[in-house]
Design a protein around this motif. Structure first.
Motif, mmCIF file in Angstrom:
data_model
loop_
_atom_site.group_PDB
_atom_site.id
_atom_site.type_symbol
_atom_site.label_atom_id
_atom_site.label_comp_id
_atom_site.label_asym_id
_atom_site.label_seq_id
_atom_site.Cartn_x
_atom_site.Cartn_y
_atom_site.Cartn_z
ATOM 1 N N ASP A 56 -1.516 -18.475 -11.709
ATOM 2 C CA ASP A 56 -2.907 -17.856 -11.764
ATOM 3 C C ASP A 56 -3.239 -16.562 -11.531
ATOM 4 N N GLY A 57 -2.436 -15.568 -11.693
ATOM 5 C CA GLY A 57 -2.697 -14.524 -11.795
ATOM 6 C C GLY A 57 -2.612 -13.659 -10.412
ATOM 7 N N THR A 58 -2.210 -14.363 -9.307
ATOM 8 C CA THR A 58 -2.147 -13.951 -8.037
ATOM 9 C C THR A 58 -0.532 -13.017 -7.966
ATOM 10 N N THR A 59 -0.706 -12.047 -7.286
ATOM 11 C CA THR A 59 0.360 -10.904 -7.091
ATOM 12 C C THR A 59 0.638 -10.753 -5.741
ATOM 13 N N ALA A 60 1.821 -10.462 -5.608
ATOM 14 C CA ALA A 60 2.616 -10.101 -4.112
ATOM 15 C C ALA A 60 3.570 -9.333 -4.242
ATOM 16 N N TYR A 61 3.641 -8.234 -3.239
ATOM 17 C CA TYR A 61 4.910 -7.314 -3.403
ATOM 18 C C TYR A 61 5.589 -7.171 -2.105
ATOM 19 N N PRO A 62 6.648 -6.593 -1.915
ATOM 20 C CA PRO A 62 7.443 -6.344 -0.509
ATOM 21 C C PRO A 62 6.750 -5.216 -0.254
ATOM 22 N N PRO A 63 6.574 -4.945 1.283
ATOM 23 C CA PRO A 63 6.021 -3.648 1.892
ATOM 24 C C PRO A 63 6.649 -2.220 1.468
ATOM 25 N N SER A 64 8.133 -2.648 1.085
ATOM 26 C CA SER A 64 8.938 -1.354 0.632
ATOM 27 C C SER A 64 8.477 -0.820 -0.742
ATOM 28 N N LEU A 65 7.835 -1.677 -1.378
ATOM 29 C CA LEU A 65 7.579 -1.148 -2.780
ATOM 30 C C LEU A 65 6.152 -1.286 -3.281
ATOM 31 N N LYS A 66 5.433 -1.743 -2.432
ATOM 32 C CA LYS A 66 3.726 -2.175 -2.586
ATOM 33 C C LYS A 66 3.058 -0.962 -3.136
ATOM 34 N N SER A 67 3.356 0.120 -2.529
ATOM 35 C CA SER A 67 2.656 1.487 -2.817
ATOM 36 C C SER A 67 2.947 2.020 -4.267
ATOM 37 N N ARG A 68 4.056 1.476 -4.720
ATOM 38 C CA ARG A 68 4.480 2.145 -6.118
ATOM 39 C C ARG A 68 4.498 1.106 -7.326
ATOM 40 N N THR A 69 4.246 -0.299 -6.978
ATOM 41 C CA THR A 69 4.487 -1.291 -7.985
ATOM 42 C C THR A 69 3.213 -2.070 -8.244
ATOM 43 N N ALA A 70 3.150 -2.342 -9.493
ATOM 44 C CA ALA A 70 1.908 -3.105 -9.931
ATOM 45 C C ALA A 70 2.378 -4.071 -11.129
ATOM 46 N N ILE A 71 2.099 -5.232 -11.127
ATOM 47 C CA ILE A 71 2.588 -6.494 -11.975
ATOM 48 C C ILE A 71 1.376 -6.753 -12.665
ATOM 49 N N SER A 72 1.243 -6.682 -13.963
ATOM 50 C CA SER A 72 0.140 -7.273 -14.751
ATOM 51 C C SER A 72 0.809 -8.419 -15.705
#
Length: 121
Positions: A56-72
């Motif tokens: 449904d388009g919801t994203t989640a990232y680990p804290p270690s990479l959250k500031s540098r990562t984006a999934i689209s």
């Protein structure tokens, strides 16, 4: 059988951004219950989960990479994309995309073959 295929540059310069695309065939990235992941494995090290986009388009990232990562995603092309900014040699790794079912759904997983990304000037 659902198939995944990673594509993108094999060589990235330090400080540049990486963009990798996962193309899914024989299945839809909007199918209820599926989560589309990026995972990497640096040489000689274990697997590292980088992030997920659910059906449904919801994203989640680990804290270690959250500031540098984006999934689209592009649902018209049945693709999802990883963007990783400010690359360093420590980001050299085999990058995999994987489709996994969410809890409560019949356990299923599909993996791409992986693509090697080297960060070097």
């Amino acid at each position: 059988q659902v198939q995944l295929r990673e594509s993108g540059p094999g060589l990235v310069k330090p400080s540049q951004a990486l963009s990798l695309t996962c193309t899914v065939s024989n299945g839809s990235i909007t199918t209820t219950g599926y989560a589309w992941n990026w995972i990497r494995q640096p040489p000689g090290k274990g697997l590292e989960w980088m992030g997920v986009m659910t059906y449904d388009g919801t994203t989640a990232y680990p804290p270690s990479l959250k500031s540098r990562t984006a999934i689209s995603r592009d649902t018209s092309k049945n693709q999802f994309t990883l963007e990783l900014s400010s690359m360093t040699p420590a980001d050299t790794a085999e990058y995999f995309c994987a489709g996994l079912t969410l809890p409560g759904y019949t356990a299923t997983h599909y993996w791409g073959k992986g693509t090697l990304v080297i960060v070097s000037s």
